[in-house]
Design a protein around this motif. Structure first.
Motif, mmCIF file in Angstrom:
data_model
loop_
_atom_site.group_PDB
_atom_site.id
_atom_site.type_symbol
_atom_site.label_atom_id
_atom_site.label_comp_id
_atom_site.label_asym_id
_atom_site.label_seq_id
_atom_site.Cartn_x
_atom_site.Cartn_y
_atom_site.Cartn_z
ATOM 1 N N ILE A 788 0.817 -1.224 0.000
ATOM 2 C CA ILE A 788 0.000 0.000 0.000
ATOM 3 C C ILE A 788 0.849 1.273 0.000
ATOM 4 O O ILE A 788 0.333 2.370 -0.233
ATOM 5 C CB ILE A 788 -0.999 0.039 1.185
ATOM 6 N N ARG A 789 2.159 1.136 0.248
ATOM 7 C CA ARG A 789 3.009 2.331 0.185
ATOM 8 C C ARG A 789 3.097 2.899 -1.223
ATOM 9 O O ARG A 789 3.563 4.011 -1.427
ATOM 10 C CB ARG A 789 4.416 2.014 0.703
ATOM 11 N N THR A 790 2.629 2.112 -2.195
ATOM 12 C CA THR A 790 2.624 2.636 -3.577
ATOM 13 C C THR A 790 1.558 3.710 -3.751
ATOM 14 O O THR A 790 1.518 4.378 -4.775
ATOM 15 C CB THR A 790 2.338 1.495 -4.572
ATOM 16 N N ASN A 791 0.647 3.850 -2.750
ATOM 17 C CA ASN A 791 -0.418 4.855 -2.803
ATOM 18 C C ASN A 791 -0.216 5.836 -1.645
ATOM 19 O O ASN A 791 -0.199 5.432 -0.492
ATOM 20 C CB ASN A 791 -1.779 4.159 -2.681
ATOM 21 N N ASN A 792 -0.053 7.084 -1.971
ATOM 22 C CA ASN A 792 0.328 8.082 -0.972
ATOM 23 C C ASN A 792 -0.867 8.806 -0.355
ATOM 24 O O ASN A 792 -0.786 9.972 -0.018
ATOM 25 C CB ASN A 792 1.272 9.112 -1.627
ATOM 26 N N ARG A 793 -1.996 8.140 -0.218
ATOM 27 C CA ARG A 793 -3.189 8.789 0.307
ATOM 28 C C ARG A 793 -3.198 8.755 1.837
ATOM 29 O O ARG A 793 -2.817 7.763 2.457
ATOM 30 C CB ARG A 793 -4.443 8.109 -0.220
ATOM 31 N N GLN A 794 -3.697 9.870 2.425
ATOM 32 C CA GLN A 794 -3.727 9.958 3.895
ATOM 33 C C GLN A 794 -4.672 8.925 4.472
ATOM 34 O O GLN A 794 -5.718 8.632 3.897
ATOM 35 C CB GLN A 794 -4.135 11.377 4.330
ATOM 36 N N GLY A 795 -4.289 8.366 5.606
ATOM 37 C CA GLY A 795 -5.147 7.459 6.344
ATOM 38 C C GLY A 795 -5.138 6.032 5.860
ATOM 39 O O GLY A 795 -5.663 5.150 6.525
ATOM 40 N N LEU A 796 -4.540 5.796 4.698
ATOM 41 C CA LEU A 796 -4.578 4.452 4.113
ATOM 42 C C LEU A 796 -3.854 3.443 4.999
ATOM 43 O O LEU A 796 -4.395 2.381 5.343
ATOM 44 C CB LEU A 796 -3.928 4.501 2.726
ATOM 45 N N ALA A 797 -2.628 3.782 5.401
ATOM 46 C CA ALA A 797 -1.844 2.865 6.232
ATOM 47 C C ALA A 797 -2.552 2.589 7.553
ATOM 48 O O ALA A 797 -2.555 1.453 8.055
ATOM 49 C CB ALA A 797 -0.451 3.455 6.483
ATOM 50 N N GLU A 798 -3.161 3.648 8.112
ATOM 51 C CA GLU A 798 -3.816 3.491 9.400
ATOM 52 C C GLU A 798 -5.023 2.562 9.309
ATOM 53 O O GLU A 798 -5.303 1.796 10.230
ATOM 54 C CB GLU A 798 -4.236 4.871 9.926
ATOM 55 N N VAL A 799 -5.782 2.615 8.194
ATOM 56 C CA VAL A 799 -6.921 1.712 8.009
ATOM 57 C C VAL A 799 -6.435 0.266 7.973
ATOM 58 O O VAL A 799 -7.007 -0.615 8.640
ATOM 59 C CB VAL A 799 -7.684 2.058 6.714
ATOM 60 N N TYR A 800 -5.372 0.012 7.222
ATOM 61 C CA TYR A 800 -4.847 -1.355 7.118
ATOM 62 C C TYR A 800 -4.274 -1.847 8.445
ATOM 63 O O TYR A 800 -4.473 -3.004 8.841
ATOM 64 C CB TYR A 800 -3.798 -1.428 6.008
ATOM 65 N N LYS A 801 -3.572 -0.977 9.161
ATOM 66 C CA LYS A 801 -3.014 -1.384 10.454
ATOM 67 C C LYS A 801 -4.127 -1.740 11.437
ATOM 68 O O LYS A 801 -4.031 -2.703 12.192
ATOM 69 C CB LYS A 801 -2.145 -0.256 11.024
ATOM 70 N N MET A 802 -5.208 -0.959 11.417
ATOM 71 C CA MET A 802 -6.329 -1.227 12.304
ATOM 72 C C MET A 802 -6.975 -2.563 11.956
ATOM 73 O O MET A 802 -7.355 -3.343 12.845
ATOM 74 C CB MET A 802 -7.342 -0.076 12.190
ATOM 75 N N ALA A 803 -7.095 -2.847 10.667
ATOM 76 C CA ALA A 803 -7.692 -4.122 10.237
ATOM 77 C C ALA A 803 -6.808 -5.309 10.608
ATOM 78 O O ALA A 803 -7.297 -6.342 11.092
ATOM 79 C CB ALA A 803 -7.939 -4.076 8.732
ATOM 80 N N LEU A 804 -5.491 -5.168 10.393
ATOM 81 C CA LEU A 804 -4.566 -6.260 10.711
ATOM 82 C C LEU A 804 -4.523 -6.554 12.208
ATOM 83 O O LEU A 804 -4.294 -7.695 12.626
ATOM 84 C CB LEU A 804 -3.167 -5.906 10.204
ATOM 85 N N ALA A 805 -4.762 -5.500 13.028
ATOM 86 C CA ALA A 805 -4.698 -5.671 14.478
ATOM 87 C C ALA A 805 -6.014 -6.200 15.051
ATOM 88 O O ALA A 805 -6.104 -6.419 16.256
ATOM 89 C CB ALA A 805 -4.347 -4.332 15.133
#
Length: 929
Positions: A788-805
């Protein structure tokens, strides 16, 4: 009584009884004096005017009025006395009682609220209070149009210079008075709003406008009040001089009373003359002759305010006019009928002899106190605040000294300070009586100084100024103080105030320019009476109008200065139109959101916005609570702000901000304001505080409107027609480049339990050239987060981290390249029990079991982008259906994309937004809004 039976007709055959009904008289004293008793008993006086000199309290007033009516009844009067009072509010109240009679804004102050309904409520409350004391005739409303605002005696007693506005408020006042059972009297026909003062005190002020000009302007409120049932009209004692019109005193002119008022304006109520004791009139004509002239002109009641000698002269003059054949009995009978008709509307002997008094006033007091506060808070007007000096906490540290400069002015007729001083003087106070007319006005301002001091730890320095100008002691205090408040009261008629204010402003400007400071020493000018003092003077950067300087008005002023509420008043009349381009925004006190203190109030505000059906806000907020806006994520710094009422704890506005460190993006996630308080600059104040806070974040690169996490507003809501245009314009005015926005939307698919994939969709998945799987848990984080680092949109990483956790309620569907297993696509799945669902209120709003698909990321190297996207979403829908969900929310889709494929799958658009981004540097260069 108005129809008169034979017995009444016989009574009125008595000339003395008849003539008595055609006079209104006043007297000196707070009890029934021998003079007024004689006028009632021997001359059958039918109407009495009470003024401040007669009245000490509500209880005394009730007793006095009852004694006057008892005197009339004992003397055989067929009908009660009409007892009139000027109770205009602001600085003109004849009856004052600190306990039982409330203070309300002046007519112009009420016009500043913009509410005719509030004007009606205040008029009704005012009339109720004096009616309980036995008063049955309100000497109002004032219907003058200020066509010569800078040089006239009315000040704030009328509502302004716009004839339609004066008319609408005049009718509202009239409705309120009538509702409380009083008769009404319009004044001052044909208008005191355009008087010219052309000579000495013995020369009568003159109206120089033509009848045509008056008809188009000044006469409009009188004409409309007549149509609405005005009971009486006072005709002024002014002169009139224009082409075809040469009148020495309007109330003595048949051309004015009979021709203009009766015939042209069709008024058939009671006409009351101006006081014939006024010096210019009595000196020029004499009271006896003036009385005959007034009756012949068409007046029904002749007013004589206080002199017993003049009153006897008037009665003798009228009798002589009858004896000489100058006035016929038929003419007098017409006036008598009008007077009796008016009395029939507002009084009976039963009512006159049983005033409700203090008991009724006690019951009215709580609601009227609340109304008074609401009216004053609504009237205070910030005309300009160019340098954001309000509230004072913006410019002063707690220990700084504040200087208050107030003029020495004559007292208000009915201010508490004036009353207190007069009592001290009569009780042997050491203060000299000669200073009473000056010092009582000063004491009102002294109390203002105390009120300012009570709410801050730094000293409030307070001194007066006079026509002597800026003295050395003033300069010393100006040097000491960190900010200065200058109060003026009718500076246009007290020119020394104008000069003093400009001088102090210049000193503060020069002082700071010389020291190299970027900003002048702060100066706040408060016009405590007429708003015209500095309304058009742009050099006065912060200018506030209170419309009167009663204690109640100045209490509201203090609250404004300290940010307890932001004033909503606006300059009345046409002057407000000229101010619109230059008028600065009001700046509310913005505080950091405190969850323990504000969470319940925020829930209430959200409900208010939803229930208010505010376009562009209500549907997106559905399902939202205060917890929906609080991420509580250590990796996402968040700061939220409120505008609140510190007394009631209610929130008037809210703004959320988040900082996504991974992309250096500062996000304004939501701004919403109580619908009842829109257009008061609450949103501006919240936005400014949010931007200032985000600019302080380390590594800030850009700003964005709307947030993926929490997913309430993905940007500016745009699905509401005209509201879209308004919101885009609002943000554009704050510096956002809405022309470079990106359309995004959220979508929903319903009826999943009966849903089947479109024919051929499964085959197209095979052509996507990818292998799909569903994974849960943090052990899969590495490859997913790399992808997902290929997409520089705000909040994207945080959504995935929340889902993985949160593997019990969230999963990741992955698309892998068959040849090497590299990830080429991912999407997040979650259900209603997940932490992620808390931040997507739309799921709760569906009202049924639902799941969510979020944040699809497709590798840029994939050729079949749309096919792969549809594949990820299709698999997600199947999984959500298997979990027993009947609806699926899909968030953050490209609003400009081709939705044909998604529509085929069963999705419809839920909410549309415009995502707006800008560089952080752009916001640092914006001028203050």
């Amino acid at each position: 009584m108005g129809s008169h039976d034979a017995k009444l007709d016989a009574i009125w055959d008595d000339t003395d009884r008849l003539l008595g009904q055609l006079f209104m008289m006043g007297f000196e004293g707070t009890t029934v004096t021998p003079q007024i008793r004689k006028l009632i008993q021997e001359h059958h006086l039918g109407s009495i005017l009470l003024t401040a000199k007669n009245l000490k309290s509500a209880e005394q007033t009730t007793q006095l009025v009852l004694e006057l009516q008892q005197c009339a009844r004992d003397a055989g009067h067929p009908v009660p006395l009409a007892i009139g009072l000027d109770q205009e509010n602001g600085g003109v109240n004849s009856l004052f009682d600190e306990i039982y009679i409330r203070q309300y804004p002046s007519a112009m102050g009420l016009a500043a609220t913009g509410s005719r309904e509030l004007a009606y409520e205040v008029a009704k409350a005012t009339a109720e209070e004096i009616a309980t004391c036995g008063i049955n005739l309100m000497m109002g409303p004032c219907l003058d149009v200020l066509t010569n605002a800078r040089n006239q005696p009315l000040g704030v007693r009328t509502t302004g210079d716009d004839p339609q506005e004066v008319s609408s408020y005049g009718v509202a006042f009239m409705r309120g008075y009538k509702e409380a059972g009083l008769a009404t009297m319009g004044k001052h026909f044909p208008s005191y709003g355009s008087l010219e003062f052309l000579g000495s005190a013995l020369d009568v002020p003159t109206i120089t406008e033509s009848l045509e000009s008056l008809s188009l302007n000044a006469l409009v409120p009188f004409r409309n009040a007549i149509k609405e049932g005005l009971d009486a009209m006072m005709v002024g004692g002014c002169a009139m001089s224009s082409a075809g019109l040469n009148v020495m005193h309007a109330c003595l002119s048949e051309q004015v009373v009979n021709d203009l008022l009766r015939n042209d304006l069709h008024f058939n109520g009671v006409v009351i003359s101006d006081c014939l004791e006024m010096e210019a009139l009595s000196h020029n004509i004499g009271v006896g002759g003036g009385t005959v002239m007034a009756i012949n002109a068409g007046c029904d009641i002749v007013l004589l305010c206080r002199s017993f000698t003049h009153q006897q002269e008037a009665i003798s003059g009228l009798k002589l006019g009858i004896e000489n054949g100058m006035i016929s009995k038929d003419r007098l009978a017409v006036s008598l009928q009008r007077v009796l008709d008016m009395k029939a509307k507002c009084t009976t002997w039963e009512k006159a002899m049983n005033p409700l008094g203090i008991t009724a006033l006690s019951k009215l007091q709580p609601s009227h106190t609340t109304l008074s506060t609401r009216a004053y808070n609504s009237s205070i007007t910030v005309v300009r605040d160019k340098h954001r000096l309000l509230p004072l906490s913006n410019i002063m540290e707690p220990e700084d000294e504040l200087l208050l400069l107030t003029p020495l002015v004559k007292p208000l007729v009915a201010s508490a300070a004036s009353r207190a001083l007069s009592e001290q003087v009569t009780s042997g106070s050491p203060e000299p009586a000669i200073s009473a007319s000056v010092m009582s006005g000063e004491r009102v301002f002294r109390e203002l100084g105390r009120s300012l001091a009570r709410q801050r730890s730094g000293r409030v320095l307070h001194t007066s100024y006079t026509a002597n100008g800026v003295r050395p002691q003033h300069e010393n205090l100006i040097n000491r103080a960190s900010a200065i408040i200058i109060v003026t009261a009718d500076a246009n008629r007290n020119l020394y105030q104008h000069g003093f204010t400009k001088h102090v402003s210049m000193i503060c400007n020069m002082q700071y320019s010389a020291s190299g400071d970027k900003r002048e020493k702060p100066v706040i000018v408060v016009a405590a009476s007429s708003p015209y003092d500095f309304a058009m003077d742009q050099t006065i950067g912060t200018y506030i109008c209170t419309y009167d300087f009663t204690e109640t008005a100045l209490n509201s002023l203090v609250k404004v200065l300290y940010g307890e509420f932001a004033p909503a008043g606006a300059l009345p009349g046409t002057i407000s139109q000229s101010q619109k381009l230059s008028q600065s925004k009001q700046h509310w006190l913005v505080e950091a959101f405190n969850e323990e203190r504000d969470s319940h109030a925020l829930d209430a505000l959200i409900r208010t916005v939803i229930e208010g059906n505010t376009p562009g806000l209500h549907s997106e907020l559905a399902g939202t609570s205060s917890s929906s806006l609080l991420l509580r994520n250590a990796d996402i710094p968040e700061a939220h702000f409120v505008v609140r009422n510190s007394s009631t704890l209610a929130l008037y506005g809210f703004c959320s901000t988040y900082y996504f460190k991974a992309t250096g993006t500062g996000v304004i996630g939501a701004v919403f304001v109580d619908p009842g308080r829109r257009k008061l600059s609450i949103g501006h104040s919240l936005h400014n505080r949010a931007i200032r806070t985000l600019l302080q974040r380390e590594g800030i690169k850009r700003f964005q409107l709307g947030s993926r996490l929490p997913s309430i507003y993905l940007g500016i809501p745009t699905g509401h027609g005209g509201e879209r245009k308004r919101l885009r314009s609002w943000f554009a005015n704050l510096g956002w480049n809405t022309a470079l926005s990106r359309a995004v939307c959220s979508m929903v698919a319903r009826n999943l339990l009966t849903w089947t994939p479109p024919a051929g969709m499964a085959k197209s998945l095979q052509s996507a050239g990818a292998d799909f799987d569903l994974v849960y848990g943090w052990e899969y984080a590495g490859p997913v987060l790399d992808h997902i680092r290929t997409n520089n949109r705000q909040g994207l990483a945080e959504v995935y981290k929340m889902a993985l956790a949160d593997p019990s309620a969230c999963g990741i569907i992955r698309a892998k390249r068959p040849e090497d297993g590299a990830l080429v696509g991912t999407v997040v799945l979650y259900n209603m029990h997940s932490q992620l669902a808390e931040f997507v209120p739309g799921m709760k709003d569906l009202g049924e079991m639902a799941g969510g698909i979020s944040s699809p990321v497709i590798s840029p190297s994939v050729g079949e982008y749309s096919t792969l996207l549809q594949g990820l979403i299709l698999l997600g829908m199947r999984q959500i259906k298997q979990q027993g969900c009947n609806a699926c929310i899909l968030d953050y889709m490209d609003g400009d994309g081709n939705f044909d494929g998604l529509s085929t799958m069963g999705f419809t658009t839920l909410h549309n937004f415009e995502e707006v981004s800008c560089d952080a540097a752009t916001m640092t260069m914006l001028p203050p809004s």
